[in-house]
Design an enzyme around this catalytic site. Structure first.
Site, PDB file in Angstrom:
ATOM      1  N   MET A   1      -0.909   6.518  -0.841  1.00 27.71           N
ATOM      2  CA  MET A   1      -2.028   6.181  -1.710  1.00 27.71           C
ATOM      3  C   MET A   1      -3.350   6.570  -1.037  1.00 27.71           C
ATOM      4  O   MET A   1      -4.411   6.032  -1.358  1.00 27.71           O
ATOM      5  CB  MET A   1      -2.014   4.690  -2.067  1.00 27.71           C
ATOM      6  CG  MET A   1      -0.821   4.299  -2.923  1.00 27.71           C
ATOM      7  SD  MET A   1      -1.056   2.808  -3.927  1.00 27.71           S
ATOM      8  CE  MET A   1      -1.370   1.594  -2.674  1.00 27.71           C
ATOM      9  N   GLY A   2      -3.250   7.519  -0.106  1.00 28.53           N
ATOM     10  CA  GLY A   2      -4.468   7.997   0.552  1.00 28.53           C
ATOM     11  C   GLY A   2      -4.979   7.041   1.612  1.00 28.53           C
ATOM     12  O   GLY A   2      -4.249   6.174   2.096  1.00 28.53           O
ATOM     13  N   ALA A   3      -6.272   7.196   1.983  1.00 26.04           N
ATOM     14  CA  ALA A   3      -6.852   6.449   3.104  1.00 26.04           C
ATOM     15  C   ALA A   3      -5.921   6.574   4.309  1.00 26.04           C
ATOM     16  O   ALA A   3      -5.504   5.587   4.914  1.00 26.04           O
ATOM     17  CB  ALA A   3      -7.110   4.988   2.734  1.00 26.04           C
TER      18      ALA A   3
ATOM     19  N   GLY B   1      -0.208   6.131  10.953  1.00 23.70           N
ATOM     20  CA  GLY B   1       1.103   5.783  10.405  1.00 23.70           C
ATOM     21  C   GLY B   1       1.575   6.795   9.374  1.00 23.70           C
ATOM     22  O   GLY B   1       2.740   7.219   9.384  1.00 23.70           O
ATOM     23  N   HIS B   2       0.664   7.201   8.478  1.00 26.31           N
ATOM     24  CA  HIS B   2       1.009   8.237   7.501  1.00 26.31           C
ATOM     25  C   HIS B   2       1.327   9.554   8.204  1.00 26.31           C
ATOM     26  O   HIS B   2       2.278  10.261   7.833  1.00 26.31           O
ATOM     27  CB  HIS B   2      -0.161   8.471   6.532  1.00 26.31           C
ATOM     28  CG  HIS B   2      -0.493   7.299   5.670  1.00 26.31           C
ATOM     29  ND1 HIS B   2      -1.644   6.567   5.850  1.00 26.31           N
ATOM     30  CD2 HIS B   2       0.158   6.739   4.618  1.00 26.31           C
ATOM     31  CE1 HIS B   2      -1.690   5.604   4.941  1.00 26.31           C
ATOM     32  NE2 HIS B   2      -0.612   5.678   4.194  1.00 26.31           N
TER      33      HIS B   2
ATOM     34  N   HIS C   1      -3.903   7.223   7.768  1.00 22.96           N
ATOM     35  CA  HIS C   1      -4.064   6.835   9.171  1.00 22.96           C
ATOM     36  C   HIS C   1      -2.878   7.386   9.959  1.00 22.96           C
ATOM     37  O   HIS C   1      -2.023   8.107   9.412  1.00 22.96           O
ATOM     38  CB  HIS C   1      -4.182   5.313   9.305  1.00 22.96           C
ATOM     39  CG  HIS C   1      -3.092   4.544   8.605  1.00 22.96           C
ATOM     40  ND1 HIS C   1      -1.766   4.623   8.972  1.00 22.96           N
ATOM     41  CD2 HIS C   1      -3.129   3.700   7.550  1.00 22.96           C
ATOM     42  CE1 HIS C   1      -1.036   3.840   8.201  1.00 22.96           C
ATOM     43  NE2 HIS C   1      -1.826   3.278   7.319  1.00 22.96           N
TER      44      HIS C   1
ATOM     45  N   GLN D   1       9.534  -3.028   0.117  1.00 23.27           N
ATOM     46  CA  GLN D   1       9.391  -1.830  -0.714  1.00 23.27           C
ATOM     47  C   GLN D   1      10.510  -0.832  -0.400  1.00 23.27           C
ATOM     48  O   GLN D   1      11.077  -0.225  -1.309  1.00 23.27           O
ATOM     49  CB  GLN D   1       8.034  -1.176  -0.470  1.00 23.27           C
ATOM     50  CG  GLN D   1       7.839   0.150  -1.190  1.00 23.27           C
ATOM     51  CD  GLN D   1       6.445   0.709  -1.019  1.00 23.27           C
ATOM     52  OE1 GLN D   1       5.524   0.309  -1.716  1.00 23.27           O
ATOM     53  NE2 GLN D   1       6.285   1.614  -0.075  1.00 23.27           N
TER      54      GLN D   1
ATOM     55  N   GLN E   1       0.983  -0.895  -9.627  1.00 29.50           N
ATOM     56  CA  GLN E   1       1.563  -1.767  -8.607  1.00 29.50           C
ATOM     57  C   GLN E   1       0.557  -2.777  -8.062  1.00 29.50           C
ATOM     58  O   GLN E   1       0.885  -3.565  -7.179  1.00 29.50           O
ATOM     59  CB  GLN E   1       2.166  -0.951  -7.468  1.00 29.50           C
ATOM     60  CG  GLN E   1       1.180  -0.237  -6.568  1.00 29.50           C
ATOM     61  CD  GLN E   1       1.887   0.704  -5.606  1.00 29.50           C
ATOM     62  OE1 GLN E   1       2.507   1.685  -6.020  1.00 29.50           O
ATOM     63  NE2 GLN E   1       1.805   0.404  -4.313  1.00 29.50           N
TER      64      GLN E   1
ATOM     65  N   ASP F   1       6.404  -1.560   5.142  1.00 26.03           N
ATOM     66  CA  ASP F   1       6.646  -2.050   3.777  1.00 26.03           C
ATOM     67  C   ASP F   1       8.146  -2.259   3.582  1.00 26.03           C
ATOM     68  O   ASP F   1       8.798  -1.586   2.774  1.00 26.03           O
ATOM     69  CB  ASP F   1       6.096  -1.050   2.761  1.00 26.03           C
ATOM     70  CG  ASP F   1       4.589  -0.878   2.891  1.00 26.03           C
ATOM     71  OD1 ASP F   1       3.869  -1.864   2.664  1.00 26.03           O
ATOM     72  OD2 ASP F   1       4.143   0.221   3.237  1.00 26.03           O
TER      73      ASP F   1
END
Length: 282
Positions: free
Chosen positions: A30-32, A36-37, A34, A153, A61, A150
């Site tokens: 979902m962008g933003a 981790g992504h 960091h 999820q 969501q 998550d």
């Protein structure tokens, strides 16, 4: 790096790939972005010929409109990060592209969504299930990469893939943390320096609980001590702190042999909601 704003653009990009043996890895975000992504992207690059990242803040969501409105949006910075790390293509649809009409379908994940996040965020996993289904259908990846942070999820998406026979392998990548232990999250951008310090109670409590549990302390005693610690931390309001079966998300009250166990927590730090978890088995 190709920027793909539409489903048609994704289709044309996939058709342009060298041959049918080319493996595609998808990293939904979902962008933003960091570290981790970026760790998810690195894992995808190791295991796939082509890596596609999607950036879409999915409105279905969010059960809290205020949380959706405040979700950080840093598209230009995100695209620079992805270009520098060597991503092949980025799917950046707008809301109309993903939801030309409001979906009529509802996805009920049964007991998986009745606890923890599901109980505090009604409708959240329906929104997750619909958008992930759409992304898997549009991109048709061989593998899709999700973070362990998550955890619920991940359990929901694995069930979605199993029940609907999606031809994709779900790869779970360990949580990336700051040196302090704070789990990386896009929402961390909204924390003040003092709040970031206070937020360490999440990871510190998870680590404490795991250690005590493995030493043989009762879960009831551990949970009481943790709840007391949260109460003493300024600006932090605990929502839940639970021992669970990592796959079924069943809430447990003691160590169980032969199943994967995790401790999960969620709390508000100021008006920012954070989640975290830790595996008990290793």
């Amino acid at each position: 790096m190709k920027i793909l704003p539409t489903k048609d653009a994704v289709k044309k990009f996939l058709l342009s790939l060298p041959n049918s043996q080319t493996t595609v890895g998808l990293v939904p975000t979902m962008g933003a972005l960091h570290e981790g992504h970026l760790d998810l992207v690195r894992k995808a690059k190791e295991n796939s010929d082509i890596v596609i990242v999607s950036i879409f803040v999915n409105p279905t969501q969010f059960n809290n409109p205020d949380d959706f409105a405040k979700y950080p949006k840093t598209l230009d910075k995100d695209l620079d990060l992805l270009k520098n790390i060597g991503v092949d293509a980025v799917f950046v649809p707008d809301n109309q592209e993903v939801y030309p009409e409001s979906p009529l379908i509802k996805i009920d994940f049964g007991d998986l969504e009745r606890v923890l996040e599901g109980s505090f965020r009604p409708g959240h996993f329906n929104g997750v299930g619909i958008v992930v289904s759409k992304l898997l259908n549009i991109v048709k990846p061989h593998k899709a990469y999700f973070g362990q942070k998550d955890l619920q999820q991940v359990a929901v998406i694995k069930r979605l893939v199993k029940d609907l026979s999606f031809d994709v392998e779900i790869i779970v990548v360990p949580t990336v943390r700051e040196a302090s232990g704070l789990a990386l999250s896009s929402r961390n951008l909204r924390l003040s320096p003092v709040q970031r310090e206070n937020a360490l109670v999440l990871y510190n409590s998870l680590s404490f609980a795991k250690t005590e549990l493995l030493k043989g302390e009762s879960w009831f005693t551990i949970k009481s001590e943790v709840e007391n610690q949260f109460q003493q931390t300024p600006e932090v309001e605990l929502e839940y702190f639970e021992l669970v079966d990592s796959d079924k998300m069943t809430v447990l009250e003691s160590l169980q042999e032969g199943i994967s166990l995790s401790i999960c927590t969620a709390a508000y730090v100021g008006d920012v909601r954070l989640i975290d978890n830790i595996s008990v088995n290793h």
